[in-house]
Design an enzyme around this catalytic site. Structure first.
Site, PDB file in Angstrom:
ATOM      1  N   LYS A   1     -13.077   0.657  16.600  1.00 58.75           N
ATOM      2  CA  LYS A   1     -11.767  -0.012  16.583  1.00 58.75           C
ATOM      3  C   LYS A   1     -11.089   0.076  17.965  1.00 58.75           C
ATOM      4  O   LYS A   1     -10.414  -0.852  18.402  1.00 58.75           O
ATOM      5  CB  LYS A   1     -10.891   0.666  15.517  1.00 58.75           C
ATOM      6  CG  LYS A   1      -9.664  -0.122  15.114  1.00 58.75           C
ATOM      7  CD  LYS A   1      -9.006   0.486  13.867  1.00 58.75           C
ATOM      8  CE  LYS A   1      -7.636  -0.098  13.612  1.00 58.75           C
ATOM      9  NZ  LYS A   1      -6.935   0.497  12.477  1.00 58.75           N
TER      10      LYS A   1
ATOM     11  N   ASP B   1      -3.814  -6.111   4.437  1.00 59.66           N
ATOM     12  CA  ASP B   1      -4.906  -6.888   5.025  1.00 59.66           C
ATOM     13  C   ASP B   1      -5.016  -8.302   4.455  1.00 59.66           C
ATOM     14  O   ASP B   1      -5.606  -9.174   5.058  1.00 59.66           O
ATOM     15  CB  ASP B   1      -6.245  -6.165   4.794  1.00 59.66           C
ATOM     16  CG  ASP B   1      -6.278  -4.858   5.564  1.00 59.66           C
ATOM     17  OD1 ASP B   1      -5.680  -4.817   6.647  1.00 59.66           O
ATOM     18  OD2 ASP B   1      -6.875  -3.883   5.068  1.00 59.66           O
TER      19      ASP B   1
ATOM     20  N   LYS C   1     -10.215  -3.543  19.465  1.00 63.41           N
ATOM     21  CA  LYS C   1      -8.797  -3.959  19.550  1.00 63.41           C
ATOM     22  C   LYS C   1      -8.201  -3.703  20.929  1.00 63.41           C
ATOM     23  O   LYS C   1      -6.980  -3.801  21.092  1.00 63.41           O
ATOM     24  CB  LYS C   1      -7.987  -3.273  18.450  1.00 63.41           C
ATOM     25  CG  LYS C   1      -8.511  -3.634  17.068  1.00 63.41           C
ATOM     26  CD  LYS C   1      -7.486  -3.544  15.979  1.00 63.41           C
ATOM     27  CE  LYS C   1      -8.088  -4.020  14.664  1.00 63.41           C
ATOM     28  NZ  LYS C   1      -7.190  -4.063  13.559  1.00 63.41           N
TER      29      LYS C   1
ATOM     30  N   LYS D   1       9.160 -16.790 -10.988  1.00 65.73           N
ATOM     31  CA  LYS D   1       8.562 -15.586 -11.581  1.00 65.73           C
ATOM     32  C   LYS D   1       7.490 -15.958 -12.614  1.00 65.73           C
ATOM     33  O   LYS D   1       7.726 -16.843 -13.452  1.00 65.73           O
ATOM     34  CB  LYS D   1       9.679 -14.770 -12.235  1.00 65.73           C
ATOM     35  CG  LYS D   1       9.209 -13.444 -12.761  1.00 65.73           C
ATOM     36  CD  LYS D   1      10.349 -12.688 -13.420  1.00 65.73           C
ATOM     37  CE  LYS D   1       9.780 -11.518 -14.196  1.00 65.73           C
ATOM     38  NZ  LYS D   1      10.746 -10.919 -15.079  1.00 65.73           N
TER      39      LYS D   1
ATOM     40  N   PHE E   1      -4.049   3.272  15.147  1.00 69.37           N
ATOM     41  CA  PHE E   1      -4.255   4.342  14.161  1.00 69.37           C
ATOM     42  C   PHE E   1      -5.322   3.881  13.178  1.00 69.37           C
ATOM     43  O   PHE E   1      -5.374   2.699  12.823  1.00 69.37           O
ATOM     44  CB  PHE E   1      -2.949   4.658  13.414  1.00 69.37           C
ATOM     45  CG  PHE E   1      -1.962   5.378  14.281  1.00 69.37           C
ATOM     46  CD1 PHE E   1      -1.291   4.712  15.304  1.00 69.37           C
ATOM     47  CD2 PHE E   1      -1.724   6.727  14.105  1.00 69.37           C
ATOM     48  CE1 PHE E   1      -0.402   5.376  16.140  1.00 69.37           C
ATOM     49  CE2 PHE E   1      -0.832   7.413  14.919  1.00 69.37           C
ATOM     50  CZ  PHE E   1      -0.171   6.727  15.934  1.00 69.37           C
TER      51      PHE E   1
ATOM     52  N   ASN F   1       0.848  -1.195   0.000  1.00 69.07           N
ATOM     53  CA  ASN F   1       0.000   0.000   0.000  1.00 69.07           C
ATOM     54  C   ASN F   1       0.887   1.250   0.000  1.00 69.07           C
ATOM     55  O   ASN F   1       2.111   1.147   0.003  1.00 69.07           O
ATOM     56  CB  ASN F   1      -0.965  -0.012   1.183  1.00 69.07           C
ATOM     57  CG  ASN F   1      -0.224  -0.104   2.496  1.00 69.07           C
ATOM     58  OD1 ASN F   1       0.617   0.722   2.799  1.00 69.07           O
ATOM     59  ND2 ASN F   1      -0.526  -1.150   3.270  1.00 69.07           N
TER      60      ASN F   1
END
Ligand SMILES: Cc1cc2nc3c(=O)[nH]c(=O)nc-3n(C[C@H](O)[C@H](O)[C@H](O)COP(=O)(O)O)c2cc1C
Length: 397
Positions: free
Chosen positions: A336, A275, A340, A285, A322, A205
């Site tokens: 959250k 995720d 968590k 490859k 975060f 990401n």
């Protein structure tokens, strides 16, 4: 008001590198006064230091201004910090023994506060038991920076090299920061993880790791012992006494964080773990010509939730999560926080292109179970300090 640095320059070969330090300090709004030993003046002309510092360079202990002030006492009392760089074995020996036979050593004796000392010399001079005894003696009252390892000007290879100017600059910046996290163990998950598709391609990401790196720097400056478990991102702070552990995948990040978690006071998790991971990852490859038309579609599966798994074993740790959201930012963050088992959550809106991912700026909510604070748009360093302030305020440490 500008902080006043008195920079004592002695006749080490690294004297030219101190010029970089002077310009770095001046650019960052420090008032720099340079005092050179007579021998230092033989290696470099004081005019260069005067030009860079925009202040007169002093050397002679018997020099008097028109107003008959005692120069060395005035220079000593007027400075917020004395830095000696480069510091020769000779001047270090004098200071360790209270000798005051030139302007610089007189100033040092009159200053009587903690200084930053940057010795640099030939490896044999450094390893000499006399020098080592002097270093140990001075470490009792001052910050003696460790020299670097490498090729030395004399042709030898070993310890004794002058540290990079940015490392000395960081030590100076840190000197002026309150140590309200002194000796706290801070663990940080930072940056993006990656999951391989084949040996040369991966899913990841856009996280830059900037928030994690700024938290690491600010916590270190505030006195913490900082470990960063770092994904696939760069950091400019690797030489600043922060323990960086590089990882690639979620599993590696979890494994390393888990290793340190038990012995941690504060866990900060601005990391951006991927995720999902690839279920049908290839060992070789995937070839463009042969496989592209008729390759297996990439299958993904859920990855380990690092934070949720870590907080299952939470005891004394203060845990900060975060949340980067694009809508209903506060609502998702609050759920959250509970889900968590966090003490604090820092939430921001990543749909705003000017802040968040890759930007040096952000605007966040800092949410605990009894309070929601909203910041202005600030630099990530300022946000990092706000987050650390909130942790200190909670007095849970
Ligand atoms: C070219 C040159 C380079 C030197 N480099 C160093 C050095 O890196 N570290 C050191 O301790 N002494 C070094 N010395 C030796 C010192 O200059 C010498 O011990 C001197 O007496 C120190 O004086 P000061 O401490 O008053 O500046 C060097 C000498 C010369 C001529």
């Amino acid at each position: 008001m500008k902080k006043r640095i008195l920079l004592g320059v002695t006749s080490g070969i690294a004297i030219y590198k101190t010029l970089d330090l002077v310009s770095m300090l001046v650019k960052n709004d420090y008032d720099v006064n340079v005092v050179m030993t007579e021998n230092a003046k033989k290696l470099i002309n004081p005019i260069i230091f005067e030009t860079l510092s925009k202040n007169k360079v002093y050397t002679d202990v018997f020099y008097r201004d028109m107003d008959v002030e005692v120069k060395h006492i005035k220079l000593a009392l007027n400075s917020d910090l004395i830095v000696l760089a480069p510091l020769t074995a000779n001047t270090m020996a004098k200071i360790a023994n209270g000798i005051a036979d030139n302007l610089l050593t007189n100033i040092v004796l009159a200053h009587n506060k903690k200084m930053i000392l940057v010795p640099s010399m030939n490896v044999n001079m450094l390893n000499n038991p006399i020098t080592q005894r002097n270093i140990k003696q001075l470490e009792k009252d001052h910050i003696v920076m460790e020299s670097d390892f490498g090729h030395l000007a004399c042709g030898d290879y070993g310890k004794g090299k002058f540290p990079q100017a940015k490392r000395i600059f960081e030590q100076i910046e840190s000197y002026f920061v309150d140590k309200d996290l002194q000796d706290k163990k801070v663990l940080i998950g930072c940056g993006a993880t990656i999951e391989n598709i084949d040996p040369v391609r991966y899913i990841s990401n856009f996280s830059s790791g900037k928030m994690g790196n700024e938290l690491a720097l600010c916590a270190k400056r505030r006195g913490a012992i900082v470990t960063v478990v770092c994904g696939n991102v760069k950091s400019d702070y690797r030489d600043f006494g922060i323990n960086y552990i590089d990882v690639k995948t979620n599993e590696q990040m979890y494994e390393q964080l888990n290793k340190y978690f038990n012995d941690t006071d504060i866990l900060l998790m601005p990391a951006a773990p991927v995720d999902f991971k690839v279920k049908n990852k290839k060992d070789t490859k995937i070839k463009k010509i042969k496989d592209c038309k008729n390759y297996d579609p990439i299958e993904i599966e859920e990855n380990i939730d690092i934070l949720k798994n870590l907080t299952k074993n939470k005891k004394k740790q203060f845990v900060v999560g975060f949340a980067a959201e694009t809508n209903s930012v506060k609502e998702y963050a609050i759920s959250k926080l509970k889900d968590k088992n966090l003490n604090l959550i820092v939430a921001n809106d990543v749909s705003n292109k000017n802040i968040g991912f890759n930007s040096d700026f952000n605007k966040v909510f800092i949410i605990s179970k009894d309070e929601i604070k909203e910041t202005e748009v600030l630099t990530k360093r300022e946000i990092a300090n706000k987050i650390l302030d909130s942790i200190v305020e909670k007095k849970c440490l």
